[in-house]
Design a protein around this motif. Structure first.
Motif, PDB file in Angstrom:
ATOM      1  N   LYS A   7      58.089  -7.671  40.238  1.00 12.94           N
ATOM      2  CA  LYS A   7      59.317  -7.768  39.433  1.00 12.94           C
ATOM      3  C   LYS A   7      59.270  -6.887  38.190  1.00 12.94           C
ATOM      4  N   GLY A   8      58.811  -5.656  38.347  1.00 21.43           N
ATOM      5  CA  GLY A   8      58.801  -4.724  37.234  1.00 21.43           C
ATOM      6  C   GLY A   8      57.575  -4.807  36.357  1.00 21.43           C
ATOM      7  N   TYR A   9      56.645  -5.689  36.668  1.00 21.44           N
ATOM      8  CA  TYR A   9      55.428  -5.776  35.878  1.00 21.44           C
ATOM      9  C   TYR A   9      54.487  -4.635  36.252  1.00 21.44           C
ATOM     10  N   VAL A  10      53.521  -4.393  35.389  1.00 22.99           N
ATOM     11  CA  VAL A  10      52.529  -3.347  35.609  1.00 22.99           C
ATOM     12  C   VAL A  10      51.197  -4.007  35.925  1.00 22.99           C
ATOM     13  N   ARG A  11      50.503  -3.476  36.898  1.00 15.21           N
ATOM     14  CA  ARG A  11      49.191  -4.004  37.256  1.00 15.21           C
ATOM     15  C   ARG A  11      48.127  -2.981  36.863  1.00 15.21           C
ATOM     16  N   LEU A  12      47.199  -3.388  36.012  1.00  9.64           N
ATOM     17  CA  LEU A  12      46.137  -2.533  35.513  1.00  9.64           C
ATOM     18  C   LEU A  12      44.796  -3.007  36.049  1.00  9.64           C
ATOM     19  N   TRP A  13      43.857  -2.085  36.161  1.00 11.03           N
ATOM     20  CA  TRP A  13      42.532  -2.458  36.640  1.00 11.03           C
ATOM     21  C   TRP A  13      41.464  -1.585  35.997  1.00 11.03           C
ATOM     22  N   GLY A  14      40.224  -2.049  36.066  1.00  9.98           N
ATOM     23  CA  GLY A  14      39.106  -1.342  35.442  1.00  9.98           C
ATOM     24  C   GLY A  14      38.870  -1.855  34.032  1.00  9.98           C
ATOM     25  N   ARG A  15      37.593  -1.854  33.609  1.00  8.89           N
ATOM     26  CA  ARG A  15      37.245  -2.478  32.333  1.00  8.89           C
ATOM     27  C   ARG A  15      37.942  -1.840  31.147  1.00  8.89           C
ATOM     28  N   HIS A  16      37.900  -0.515  31.030  1.00 10.79           N
ATOM     29  CA  HIS A  16      38.480   0.135  29.848  1.00 10.79           C
ATOM     30  C   HIS A  16      39.984  -0.105  29.762  1.00 10.79           C
ATOM     31  N   ALA A  17      40.678   0.061  30.888  1.00 15.91           N
ATOM     32  CA  ALA A  17      42.131  -0.106  30.882  1.00 15.91           C
ATOM     33  C   ALA A  17      42.521  -1.553  30.588  1.00 15.91           C
ATOM     34  N   VAL A  18      41.843  -2.495  31.224  1.00 19.69           N
ATOM     35  CA  VAL A  18      42.180  -3.911  31.031  1.00 19.69           C
ATOM     36  C   VAL A  18      41.809  -4.375  29.628  1.00 19.69           C
ATOM     37  N   GLU A  19      40.632  -3.997  29.167  1.00 19.40           N
ATOM     38  CA  GLU A  19      40.205  -4.409  27.833  1.00 19.40           C
ATOM     39  C   GLU A  19      41.146  -3.874  26.760  1.00 19.40           C
ATOM     40  N   ALA A  20      41.538  -2.607  26.888  1.00 15.15           N
ATOM     41  CA  ALA A  20      42.461  -2.023  25.904  1.00 15.15           C
ATOM     42  C   ALA A  20      43.807  -2.737  25.926  1.00 15.15           C
ATOM     43  N   ALA A  21      44.289  -3.080  27.121  1.00 13.87           N
ATOM     44  CA  ALA A  21      45.568  -3.791  27.218  1.00 13.87           C
ATOM     45  C   ALA A  21      45.474  -5.180  26.619  1.00 13.87           C
ATOM     46  N   LEU A  22      44.355  -5.871  26.848  1.00 16.67           N
ATOM     47  CA  LEU A  22      44.178  -7.207  26.282  1.00 16.67           C
ATOM     48  C   LEU A  22      44.117  -7.177  24.759  1.00 16.67           C
ATOM     49  N   LYS A  23      43.594  -6.095  24.203  1.00 10.31           N
ATOM     50  CA  LYS A  23      43.485  -5.981  22.752  1.00 10.31           C
ATOM     51  C   LYS A  23      44.759  -5.436  22.104  1.00 10.31           C
ATOM     52  N   ASN A  24      45.706  -4.993  22.914  1.00 15.70           N
ATOM     53  CA  ASN A  24      46.938  -4.404  22.396  1.00 15.70           C
ATOM     54  C   ASN A  24      47.946  -5.512  22.074  1.00 15.70           C
ATOM     55  N   PRO A  25      48.261  -5.730  20.794  1.00 12.57           N
ATOM     56  CA  PRO A  25      49.213  -6.793  20.448  1.00 12.57           C
ATOM     57  C   PRO A  25      50.626  -6.496  20.923  1.00 12.57           C
TER      58      PRO A  25
END
Length: 264
Positions: free
Chosen positions: A28-46
């Protein structure tokens, strides 16, 4: 999960998961990310709203930070995660589904710091190249990358993985008309320098002292004629005659390095 108490919380805004599993695309228009660097950066992005994280226990332990309490997390096997991402994608035990980043206006990035270059991509459609250029933009402190919305890849796990976290830190401006965007840059005082193999001037010699926007065309075709006409000058990288051209992501990295080390 056993993590050091000294590590800071991963700050992203968790949301409620909707939809089921897919094959490398979000629901439904969401983005799926994978891999440590990409996921960690997204989790830290407010600025990210997160839907759900699927992970192995080893993947969770690899993260630099603690997930917020009640974050929507589901433990999964490596084989399960492999079915959720692009074929043969190195997910490293982490798959995150989140909302796309909010749109950014060109004026917003030009107002921040005119000493930082802007990277303009004309019909660069390979997500690996766009991701690599985002990574170089982050490394050399570029203000943003600018693409035309119809001739650039969407935000995706492939872009994020290639960007190694830079998708979350480098503004990505999508415009309807690239020529008009270049006109706006000129009005804001940017010198628009296009990379073209047929140009006579060397890139380093053509660099001005003030604000600059570097324009890169797609591999093979190069810049479109109308886009080249909206550049103040064209320049080439002085590569050996035994090689016809460079990969666009390599050319962009070299150009950004030249800007970062220019005198004056």
């Amino acid at each position: 999960m056993a993590k050091s108490k000294e590590k800071k919380n991963l700050r992203g805004r968790a949301g409620r998961m909707q939809g089921g599993r897919g094959s490398g695309r979000g629901n439904k228009g969401y983005v799926r990310l994978w891999g440590r660097h990409a996921v960690e950066a997204a989790l830290k992005n407010p600025g990210r709203s997160h839907r759900k994280l699927w992970a192995t226990r080893e993947g969770i332990d690899s993260l630099d930070g603690e997930l917020p309490e009640h974050f929507p997390l589901e433990y999964a096997e490596v084989t399960d995660l492999a079915r959720m991402v692009a074929r043969d994608a190195p997910h490293q035990g982490l798959v995150l589904e989140c909302d796309p980043l909010e749109d950014i206006l060109l004026a917003e990035v030009m107002d921040v710091d005119a000493t930082r270059p802007i990277l303009v991509l004309d019909q660069v459609t390979d997500p690996h190249n766009v991701g690599a250029l985002l990574r170089s933009a982050a490394a050399f402190n570029a203000a943003a990358i600018v693409t035309q919305d119809r001739h650039a890849p969407p935000e995706s796990g492939v872009v994020a993985k290639s960007a190694s976290g830079a998708l979350e830190t480098v503004p990505w401006v999508r415009v309807v008309n690239l020529a008009r965007a270049l006109e706006e840059m000129a009005e804001a005082g940017y010198w628009r320098l296009g990379l073209a193999g047929e140009a006579e001037a060397d890139f380093a010699d053509a660099l001005p002292a003030g604000p600059i926007a570097v324009v890169l065309g797609a591999e093979g075709e190069g810049m479109r004629h109308n886009v080249a006409q909206h550049c103040d000058a064209l320049a080439r990288l002085p590569i050996s005659a035994v090689m016809e051209s460079l990969n666009v992501s390599n050319a962009g990295a070299i150009a950004l390095y030249a800007i970062a080390t220019r005198s004056g």
